[in-house]
Design a protein around this motif. Sequence first.
Motif, PDB file in Angstrom:
ATOM      1  N   ALA A 146      95.828   5.138  46.859  1.00 51.30           N
ATOM      2  CA  ALA A 146      94.775   6.147  46.957  1.00 51.30           C
ATOM      3  C   ALA A 146      93.509   5.683  46.241  1.00 51.30           C
ATOM      4  O   ALA A 146      92.393   5.894  46.725  1.00 51.30           O
ATOM      5  N   VAL A 147      93.691   5.027  45.103  1.00 51.93           N
ATOM      6  CA  VAL A 147      92.538   4.497  44.363  1.00 51.93           C
ATOM      7  C   VAL A 147      91.829   3.420  45.174  1.00 51.93           C
ATOM      8  O   VAL A 147      90.589   3.340  45.194  1.00 51.93           O
ATOM      9  N   LYS A 148      92.617   2.592  45.880  1.00 54.76           N
ATOM     10  CA  LYS A 148      92.046   1.479  46.631  1.00 54.76           C
ATOM     11  C   LYS A 148      91.668   1.846  48.058  1.00 54.76           C
ATOM     12  O   LYS A 148      91.122   1.021  48.798  1.00 54.76           O
ATOM     13  N   GLY A 149      91.981   3.071  48.453  1.00 54.62           N
ATOM     14  CA  GLY A 149      91.652   3.506  49.807  1.00 54.62           C
ATOM     15  C   GLY A 149      92.505   2.844  50.870  1.00 54.62           C
ATOM     16  O   GLY A 149      92.029   2.527  51.966  1.00 54.62           O
ATOM     17  N   VAL A 150      93.787   2.642  50.543  1.00 57.86           N
ATOM     18  CA  VAL A 150      94.710   1.950  51.441  1.00 57.86           C
ATOM     19  C   VAL A 150      95.700   2.958  52.026  1.00 57.86           C
ATOM     20  O   VAL A 150      96.171   3.865  51.328  1.00 57.86           O
TER      21      VAL A 150
ATOM     22  N   ASP B 129     104.312   0.175  52.767  1.00 64.32           N
ATOM     23  CA  ASP B 129     105.606  -0.308  53.251  1.00 64.32           C
ATOM     24  C   ASP B 129     105.606  -1.824  53.406  1.00 64.32           C
ATOM     25  O   ASP B 129     106.602  -2.490  53.097  1.00 64.32           O
ATOM     26  N   GLU B 130     104.501  -2.376  53.869  1.00 62.98           N
ATOM     27  CA  GLU B 130     104.403  -3.829  54.031  1.00 62.98           C
ATOM     28  C   GLU B 130     104.544  -4.533  52.683  1.00 62.98           C
ATOM     29  O   GLU B 130     105.245  -5.557  52.575  1.00 62.98           O
ATOM     30  N   CYS B 131     103.905  -3.980  51.652  1.00 65.09           N
ATOM     31  CA  CYS B 131     103.936  -4.613  50.333  1.00 65.09           C
ATOM     32  C   CYS B 131     105.313  -4.478  49.682  1.00 65.09           C
ATOM     33  O   CYS B 131     105.778  -5.398  49.002  1.00 65.09           O
ATOM     34  N   LEU B 132     105.969  -3.350  49.889  1.00 63.11           N
ATOM     35  CA  LEU B 132     107.326  -3.193  49.375  1.00 63.11           C
ATOM     36  C   LEU B 132     108.266  -4.193  50.027  1.00 63.11           C
ATOM     37  O   LEU B 132     109.130  -4.787  49.368  1.00 63.11           O
TER      38      LEU B 132
ATOM     39  N   MET C 202      98.811  -6.528  45.876  1.00 65.86           N
ATOM     40  CA  MET C 202      98.635  -6.936  47.262  1.00 65.86           C
ATOM     41  C   MET C 202      98.184  -5.817  48.195  1.00 65.86           C
ATOM     42  O   MET C 202      97.947  -6.043  49.380  1.00 65.86           O
ATOM     43  N   LEU C 203      98.047  -4.595  47.683  1.00 69.71           N
ATOM     44  CA  LEU C 203      97.749  -3.459  48.557  1.00 69.71           C
ATOM     45  C   LEU C 203      96.473  -3.652  49.379  1.00 69.71           C
ATOM     46  O   LEU C 203      96.422  -3.278  50.554  1.00 69.71           O
ATOM     47  N   ASN C 204      95.440  -4.227  48.771  1.00 68.29           N
ATOM     48  CA  ASN C 204      94.188  -4.411  49.509  1.00 68.29           C
ATOM     49  C   ASN C 204      94.132  -5.761  50.214  1.00 68.29           C
ATOM     50  O   ASN C 204      93.065  -6.209  50.638  1.00 68.29           O
TER      51      ASN C 204
ATOM     52  N   SER D 164     112.039  -2.717  49.318  1.00 67.54           N
ATOM     53  CA  SER D 164     112.149  -1.623  50.295  1.00 67.54           C
ATOM     54  C   SER D 164     113.374  -0.756  50.035  1.00 67.54           C
ATOM     55  O   SER D 164     113.320   0.480  50.139  1.00 67.54           O
ATOM     56  N   ASP D 165     114.499  -1.385  49.660  1.00 65.36           N
ATOM     57  CA  ASP D 165     115.727  -0.618  49.467  1.00 65.36           C
ATOM     58  C   ASP D 165     115.753   0.143  48.152  1.00 65.36           C
ATOM     59  O   ASP D 165     116.623   0.989  47.940  1.00 65.36           O
ATOM     60  N   ARG D 166     114.815  -0.140  47.267  1.00 67.53           N
ATOM     61  CA  ARG D 166     114.729   0.584  45.986  1.00 67.53           C
ATOM     62  C   ARG D 166     113.440   1.394  45.867  1.00 67.53           C
ATOM     63  O   ARG D 166     113.104   1.870  44.796  1.00 67.53           O
TER      64      ARG D 166
END
Length: 313
Positions: free
Chosen positions: A107-111, A117-120, A150-152, A126-128
């Motif tokens: 939310a801070v980065k506007g993503v 999900d991609e970054c997890l 990696m979010l942005n 993803s499983d945790r």
Amino acid sequence: MHAIQTSNLTKRYGTSGAKSVLAVDRISFAVEEGQVFGFLGPNGSGKTTTIGMLVGTIKPTSGSFNLFGASDPKGLMVARARLGATLETPNFYPYMSGRDNLCVAAAVKGVGRPRIDECLELVGLSDRAKHRFKTYSLGMKQRLALAATMLNDPELIILDEPANGLDPQGIREIREVIRVLANRGKTIFLSSHLLTEVERTCSHVSIIRQGRIVACGAVAEVVGEGGAMLLRAEDPEALAGAIRAYPETTSVRRTDEGIVAALNADDVASVTRYLAGQGIYLTYLAPYRLSLEEVFIDLTQGAVDSMAEIASG
């Protein structure tokens, strides 16, 4: 193109005088796009200060640097939007899940959520994702920090000791994430004390000692610059003492294989002549490839510590 380039970059804390500290002393190096670049040095050598100047939290005293070719304040602001950094211990809400923590950062980065999900998936969490952060191991916390970085989808990733304090499994997990990122064309600037990992992961390195660059280049070049020889003789102690006194010797250490001498010149004939003059006749002599860790020790601590190793060996 250079992702990072510094020219005589300097940081001095305090005014000139006894209380002044020269943390970074006119360092110059370049990181090409797509490189995995290791930035190495002992504690207090200037690594964190240098990173602080690059990300904008510390103001240089003199010299300059650019990110993706930009060096003016406005250009650097735009360029820094293209980088991500993990600089401290991961700081997340302990009672929130990994996914919810990333939602806050996104939310801070506007993503959007798809990127979460991609970054997890990228960091293997993803499983945790629905588990609370406080239940994560230290390695999982570090991987979540990488996911947040990696979010942005940054082009340049700056990592300050990402595997610090991890067990071997955690170190391996971080290594694999770095390799995945490198294979995706990301430029990675990595500060680490884990020299074996750096040698396995990085394409290029720079070694800093007391604020100054003492070696820089491709890992193979930096390791290969210090010519070394493996020597054996009937009296190892006498051999160690004699080769230590050889004018071209920079360090000496004992190994299970014999005596390893790092030399400024690899003139085999001169070495054997010198030792014969000291009454030492070699039973074995061969080139020896120093590890990055051995080169690092030689450049940052010098021959004194290496000889202490012989005395205790």
